[in-house]
Design an enzyme around this catalytic site. Structure first.
Site, PDB file in Angstrom:
ATOM      1  N   ASP A  97       0.836  -1.215   0.000  1.00  0.00           N
ATOM      2  CA  ASP A  97       0.000   0.000   0.000  1.00  0.00           C
ATOM      3  C   ASP A  97       0.865   1.257   0.000  1.00  0.00           C
ATOM      4  O   ASP A  97       0.585   2.221  -0.718  1.00  0.00           O
ATOM      5  CB  ASP A  97      -0.924   0.005   1.217  1.00  0.00           C
ATOM      6  CG  ASP A  97      -2.004  -1.063   1.128  1.00  0.00           C
ATOM      7  OD1 ASP A  97      -2.196  -1.614   0.024  1.00  0.00           O
ATOM      8  OD2 ASP A  97      -2.643  -1.341   2.157  1.00  0.00           O
TER       9      ASP A  97
ATOM     10  N   GLU B 103      -3.069  -2.816  -8.853  1.00  0.00           N
ATOM     11  CA  GLU B 103      -1.859  -2.013  -9.017  1.00  0.00           C
ATOM     12  C   GLU B 103      -1.837  -1.262 -10.346  1.00  0.00           C
ATOM     13  O   GLU B 103      -0.812  -0.679 -10.707  1.00  0.00           O
ATOM     14  CB  GLU B 103      -0.612  -2.898  -8.909  1.00  0.00           C
ATOM     15  CG  GLU B 103      -0.409  -3.874 -10.054  1.00  0.00           C
ATOM     16  CD  GLU B 103      -1.133  -5.204  -9.854  1.00  0.00           C
ATOM     17  OE1 GLU B 103      -0.775  -6.167 -10.546  1.00  0.00           O
ATOM     18  OE2 GLU B 103      -2.057  -5.263  -9.016  1.00  0.00           O
TER      19      GLU B 103
END
Length: 278
Positions: free
Chosen positions: A169, A196
């Site tokens: 993250d 992503e």
């Protein structure tokens, strides 16, 4: 002499059984004052309502003791009644105004959050889809190009597996900041496409402009120098697919995304950490 007989006696309107009316009103007003005074954390509206009820008690008392109409006591009672009503109305108006302001602020926050990705701070998928449709239609009407970049962090699953999701993250947040730094025009939209994968919509941008922007973003991500031992480069990199369209309809966005996606997979197939154009 022209007044009705009910006003001619010593107690006027409140003689005999007529005393029940002001007595009942006084009991109700006093009860309201007691209830409001016992509240532990009264709101502004309740405090002013308590003030209004105290004024109402005086109103009833003065009206009862002002036996003659148009006497000083009678006028004071009427002024007290007007004061009571005004206090309640003003307190309600103030409370309503404060409620409206709070609601407007919360609506602004909700509208902002509805279009922002919570992790990266970029536009979310909903915002991306809205701008995609709008820019496709606008490009068709204006006859100008619009470009799309799809950005994928290379070997991000391996990074997550080695360092954990919290580190993953943090990495995505850094990548998002690098993209924001590269995208400088207010009309350009950086967004999180999914997982992503990130995306940038570039209105009024042709192939050359899209290529330059993609390289600026790719270099910015590489310059973050976030260590990634499972990548051939040793640090975080990104592959980018670019596509430019002169769309004539808003529903051509899906074909535009598919073209950019094919270019992205081509960049991955050719070794990653590069930009390919559809």
């Amino acid at each position: 002499p022209l007044l009705p007989a009910i006003f001619m006696g010593p107690q006027g309107l409140f003689g005999g059984a007529g005393i029940l009316s002001p007595a009942a009103s006084l009991v109700v007003d006093v009860s309201c004052v007691v209830v409001l005074a016992r509240l532990r954390r009264p709101s502004n509206e309740q405090i002013w309502l308590c003030v209004g009820m105290v004024a109402a008690c005086f109103d009833v008392w003065l009206t009862y003791h002002g036996t003659a109409r148009f006497s000083v006591g009678w006028y004071v009672a009427k002024l007290g009644s007007l004061f009571t009503t005004s206090i309640v109305l003003v307190s309600l108006f103030v409370e309503l105004t404060a409620l409206y302001r709070r609601t407007a602020d919360l609506n602004f926050i909700l509208e902002h959050q509805a279009h922002i990705d919570g992790l990266t701070g970029l536009g979310n998928r909903r915002r991306f889809d809205q701008v995609l449709e709008t820019e496709c239609a606008r490009a068709g009407r204006g006859g100008h190009p619009v470009s799309l970049l799809l950005i994928d962090v290379d070997f991000f699953k391996r990074y997550n597996d080695r360092h954990g999701h919290l580190a993953g993250d943090d990495c995505l947040r850094l990548v998002a900041r690098a993209i924001e730094s590269a995208v400088r025009r207010p009309a350009d939209l950086p967004a999180r496409y999914g997982g992503e994968e990130l995306a940038v919509i570039l209105p009024m941008t042709g192939q050359e402009g899209a290529r330059l922007m993609a390289e600026r973003i790719r270099e910015g991500i590489a310059n973050l120098d976030v260590a990634h031992v499972d990548s051939a480069c040793g640090h975080i990199t990104a592959s980018i697919g670019a596509a430019t369209t002169m769309a004539t309809r808003g529903d051509q966005g899906h074909a535009w995304i598919a073209a950019a996606d094919r270019a992205l997979y081509q960049a991955k197939a050719q070794g990653r950490n590069m930009t390919c154009e559809a």
